[in-house]
Design an enzyme around this catalytic site. Sequence first.
Site, short mmCIF file in Angstrom:
data_model
loop_
_atom_site.label_atom_id
_atom_site.label_comp_id
_atom_site.label_asym_id
_atom_site.label_seq_id
_atom_site.Cartn_x
_atom_site.Cartn_y
_atom_site.Cartn_z
N GLU A 108 -19.72 5.66 -14.25
CA GLU A 108 -19.71 5.31 -12.83
C GLU A 108 -18.32 4.79 -12.51
OE1 GLU A 108 -23.90 4.89 -14.18
OE2 GLU A 108 -22.14 3.77 -14.82
N TYR A 120 -10.24 10.81 -14.33
CA TYR A 120 -11.51 11.36 -14.80
C TYR A 120 -11.65 12.84 -14.42
CZ TYR A 120 -12.77 6.46 -15.59
OH TYR A 120 -12.79 5.16 -16.02
#
Length: 172
Positions: A108, A120
Site C-alpha cells: 500500500e 514502484y
Amino acid sequence: MNNFNVEKLALYHLDDIMEVEEKCYGAHHWSRNSFVQELNNNCARYLTVNTSDKKCVGYMGVWRIFDEAHVTNLAVHPDYQGLGLAHLLILSSLDECYKDKIKYMTLEVRVTNERAKKVYESFGFKSLGVRKKYYQDNGEDALIMWTEDIFSEKYKKIYEENKKFLLEKIKA
C-alpha cells in the site's frame, strides 16, 4: 553508490532505523518496539542499506505469506534519497523472493506519494484498488499495488531494466 551494502536487519540497526523513521514519517512513525517485534516475526524479512561505516540509511520490510511478499515499509533517509537505494533494496528483496519461490509482491502507498509510486511502477507494480482512509495520521487513502508473477518473462525484463538502472547509478 558502491559504498553501500545490504544486509538483514539486526538489533544494532535500530538506532539508525529510528532516525530514518523520524526523518521520513515525522511523528507518525513506527515505534522501536514495532521493529523489535518484526525481528521476532517468522513471516517478516527486513533488509537494511548501510554506508561503508556501517550506518543504516534505509530499510525495507516484507511479510512473506505463501507465495506473496507484502511490503510493510520502505524508507531511505532524506540525505541519501535519489541515489538508487530504494531500487537497491527492492532488487535485493526480489532476489530473496526468487530464491524462496515467492511469486508476487504487494504493498500500500499513499495516493499522494508520487515519488514512491514512480519507483514502484518502475518495478511493475500496478494499482489494483484503494483502501479508503487507510492512514491513521490524516485519513488519506492508500493505493493497493501488485506485481504480476515475478517469474514471468515479462517481469524478468522489468527486473533486468531496474538492475541496469542501478548499475548506471553506481557509475554516475
